[in-house]
Design an enzyme around this catalytic site. Structure first.
Site, mmCIF file in Angstrom:
data_model
loop_
_atom_site.group_PDB
_atom_site.id
_atom_site.type_symbol
_atom_site.label_atom_id
_atom_site.label_comp_id
_atom_site.label_asym_id
_atom_site.label_seq_id
_atom_site.Cartn_x
_atom_site.Cartn_y
_atom_site.Cartn_z
ATOM 1 N N GLY A 57 -7.119 14.360 -5.838
ATOM 2 C CA GLY A 57 -7.424 12.941 -6.026
ATOM 3 C C GLY A 57 -8.781 12.458 -5.549
ATOM 4 O O GLY A 57 -9.345 11.534 -6.114
ATOM 5 N N GLU A 112 -10.191 10.871 1.375
ATOM 6 C CA GLU A 112 -8.967 10.782 0.583
ATOM 7 C C GLU A 112 -9.101 9.690 -0.475
ATOM 8 O O GLU A 112 -9.815 8.701 -0.259
ATOM 9 C CB GLU A 112 -7.797 10.410 1.495
ATOM 10 C CG GLU A 112 -6.819 11.525 1.779
ATOM 11 C CD GLU A 112 -5.914 11.870 0.610
ATOM 12 O OE1 GLU A 112 -6.352 11.855 -0.553
ATOM 13 O OE2 GLU A 112 -4.745 12.182 0.875
ATOM 14 N N ASP A 113 -8.401 9.851 -1.582
ATOM 15 C CA ASP A 113 -8.375 8.802 -2.592
ATOM 16 C C ASP A 113 -7.595 7.590 -2.092
ATOM 17 O O ASP A 113 -8.039 6.460 -2.220
ATOM 18 C CB ASP A 113 -7.796 9.317 -3.926
ATOM 19 C CG ASP A 113 -6.451 10.019 -3.785
ATOM 20 O OD1 ASP A 113 -5.928 10.143 -2.661
ATOM 21 O OD2 ASP A 113 -5.915 10.461 -4.824
ATOM 22 N N ASP A 116 -1.170 6.054 1.361
ATOM 23 C CA ASP A 116 0.040 5.355 0.925
ATOM 24 C C ASP A 116 1.017 5.346 2.103
ATOM 25 O O ASP A 116 0.928 4.483 2.965
ATOM 26 C CB ASP A 116 0.564 6.116 -0.310
ATOM 27 C CG ASP A 116 1.729 5.450 -0.998
ATOM 28 O OD1 ASP A 116 1.538 4.386 -1.586
ATOM 29 O OD2 ASP A 116 2.841 6.003 -0.964
ATOM 30 N N LYS A 144 -2.793 1.219 1.078
ATOM 31 C CA LYS A 144 -1.675 0.300 0.831
ATOM 32 C C LYS A 144 -0.989 0.060 2.175
ATOM 33 O O LYS A 144 -0.075 0.803 2.541
ATOM 34 C CB LYS A 144 -0.650 0.938 -0.116
ATOM 35 C CG LYS A 144 -1.116 1.203 -1.532
ATOM 36 C CD LYS A 144 0.037 1.860 -2.309
ATOM 37 C CE LYS A 144 -0.373 2.326 -3.668
ATOM 38 N NZ LYS A 144 0.664 3.189 -4.296
ATOM 39 N N PHE A 165 1.817 1.084 -7.786
ATOM 40 C CA PHE A 165 1.245 2.351 -8.227
ATOM 41 C C PHE A 165 -0.049 2.126 -9.011
ATOM 42 O O PHE A 165 -0.103 1.300 -9.910
ATOM 43 C CB PHE A 165 2.257 3.116 -9.085
ATOM 44 C CG PHE A 165 1.856 4.538 -9.302
ATOM 45 C CD1 PHE A 165 2.087 5.501 -8.338
ATOM 46 C CD2 PHE A 165 1.211 4.918 -10.470
ATOM 47 C CE1 PHE A 165 1.693 6.815 -8.526
ATOM 48 C CE2 PHE A 165 0.813 6.230 -10.676
ATOM 49 C CZ PHE A 165 1.060 7.176 -9.698
ATOM 50 N N ASP A 172 -4.037 10.056 -10.219
ATOM 51 C CA ASP A 172 -3.288 10.441 -11.411
ATOM 52 C C ASP A 172 -1.882 9.867 -11.437
ATOM 53 O O ASP A 172 -1.337 9.433 -10.418
ATOM 54 C CB ASP A 172 -3.159 11.960 -11.467
ATOM 55 C CG ASP A 172 -2.186 12.477 -10.408
ATOM 56 O OD1 ASP A 172 -2.393 12.161 -9.216
ATOM 57 O OD2 ASP A 172 -1.205 13.159 -10.764
HETATM 58 P P1 IMP Z 1 0.772 9.513 1.309
HETATM 59 O O1 IMP Z 1 0.990 10.842 1.990
HETATM 60 O O2 IMP Z 1 2.073 8.843 0.976
HETATM 61 O O3 IMP Z 1 -0.164 8.604 2.069
HETATM 62 O O4 IMP Z 1 0.183 9.803 -0.107
HETATM 63 C C1 IMP Z 1 -1.048 10.302 -0.267
HETATM 64 C C2 IMP Z 1 -1.244 10.879 -1.638
HETATM 65 O O5 IMP Z 1 -0.302 10.393 -2.615
HETATM 66 C C3 IMP Z 1 -2.582 10.465 -2.130
HETATM 67 O O6 IMP Z 1 -3.543 11.421 -1.761
HETATM 68 C C4 IMP Z 1 -2.403 10.396 -3.621
HETATM 69 O O7 IMP Z 1 -2.698 11.661 -4.196
HETATM 70 C C5 IMP Z 1 -0.953 10.088 -3.828
HETATM 71 N N1 IMP Z 1 -0.740 8.660 -4.133
HETATM 72 C C6 IMP Z 1 -0.291 7.700 -3.312
HETATM 73 N N2 IMP Z 1 -0.210 6.504 -3.912
HETATM 74 C C7 IMP Z 1 -0.651 6.717 -5.177
HETATM 75 C C8 IMP Z 1 -0.845 5.831 -6.306
HETATM 76 O O8 IMP Z 1 -0.600 4.604 -6.295
HETATM 77 N N3 IMP Z 1 -1.322 6.431 -7.420
HETATM 78 C C9 IMP Z 1 -1.629 7.761 -7.511
HETATM 79 N N4 IMP Z 1 -1.471 8.601 -6.474
HETATM 80 C C10 IMP Z 1 -0.986 8.082 -5.322
HETATM 81 MG MG MG Z 2 -4.338 12.874 -2.936
#
Ligand code: IMP
Ligand code: MG
Length: 190
Positions: A57, A112-113, A116, A144, A165, A172
């Site tokens: 990402g 990081e992109d 979440d 977020k 999302f 993606d």
């Molecule tokens: P986390 O571990 O829940 O913080 O998620 C991190 C990863 O989930 C990110 O690096 C993204 O690749 C993916 N991700 C989280 N939210 C989204 C979204 O809204 N769209 C697309 N990918 C997401």
């Molecule tokens: Mg990612």
């Protein structure tokens, strides 16, 4: 074949059968990424940080961010397991590609992109700490806050967004949509 670079921002797109509407256009993203690159250049003046991009990402954000960094710097990548085809975080994270760089005593900036739940970032930070870097900072394009499940240190944040999302600009939906130059949000009304 038509040229994509000349393409205008589209108000909405359909990806994997779901409609997404435009949320942040490319000019807004570009301005913010430049600010972050300039801030990093100021904060790391006289040092030589190493950016660790989180695949897949972060690849577009990282490429744009680095081109706004005016000090010496390096880059490497790490890859974690993904969501699979889901839109909800599985909460399970494993390392799929290790970093190659030797980061002991180095100034590391994890890129990081999106943060979440924060579980991926927490996992990466813990992993990188075991290599004894001099410092670790984080640069994330999107955050977020309402989705956060664990505390993470966020140093450079592009945009705080609602808990919906999003895709485009590297992010993606089941591997599709990363190529979109603008950022789109899921249209709950279809
Ligand atoms: P986390 O571990 O829940 O913080 O998620 C991190 C990863 O989930 C990110 O690096 C993204 O690749 C993916 N991700 C989280 N939210 C989204 C979204 O809204 N769209 C697309 N990918 C997401
Ligand atoms: Mg990612």
């Amino acid at each position: 074949m038509t040229s994509r670079t000349a393409e205008e921002s589209r108000p909405s797109v359909v990806i994997n059968g779901e409609r997404f509407r435009i949320f942040l256009d490319r000019q807004t993203i570009e301005r913010r990424v430049r600010d972050l690159g300039e801030a990093i250049s100021r904060d790391y003046e006289g040092r030589r940080p190493i950016f660790i991009g989180v695949l897949n990402g972060a690849f577009i954000f990282l490429a744009d961010l680095m081109r706004h960094v005016s000090i010496d710097c390096e880059v490497d990548f790490i890859k974690l397991s993904s969501y699979g085809a889901e839109r909800i975080s599985s909460g399970r994270v494993t390392e799929l590609k290790r970093i190659d760089a030797h980061i002991e005593g180095r100034d590391v900036i994890v890129v990081e992109d999106i943060v979440d739940s924060g579980l991926s970032m927490a996992f990466i930070m813990e992993l990188l700490e075991t290599h004894h870097p001099a410092s670790i900072a984080t640069a994330v394009m999107l955050h977020k806050p309402d989705a956060l499940k664990t505390e993470v240190k966020l140093d450079y944040v592009g945009f705080h967004i609602e808990n919906r999302f999003v895709l485009g600009y590297g992010l993606d939906y089941a591997q599709n949509g990363r190529h979109l130059a603008d950022l789109y949000i899921l249209d709950e009304d279809g």
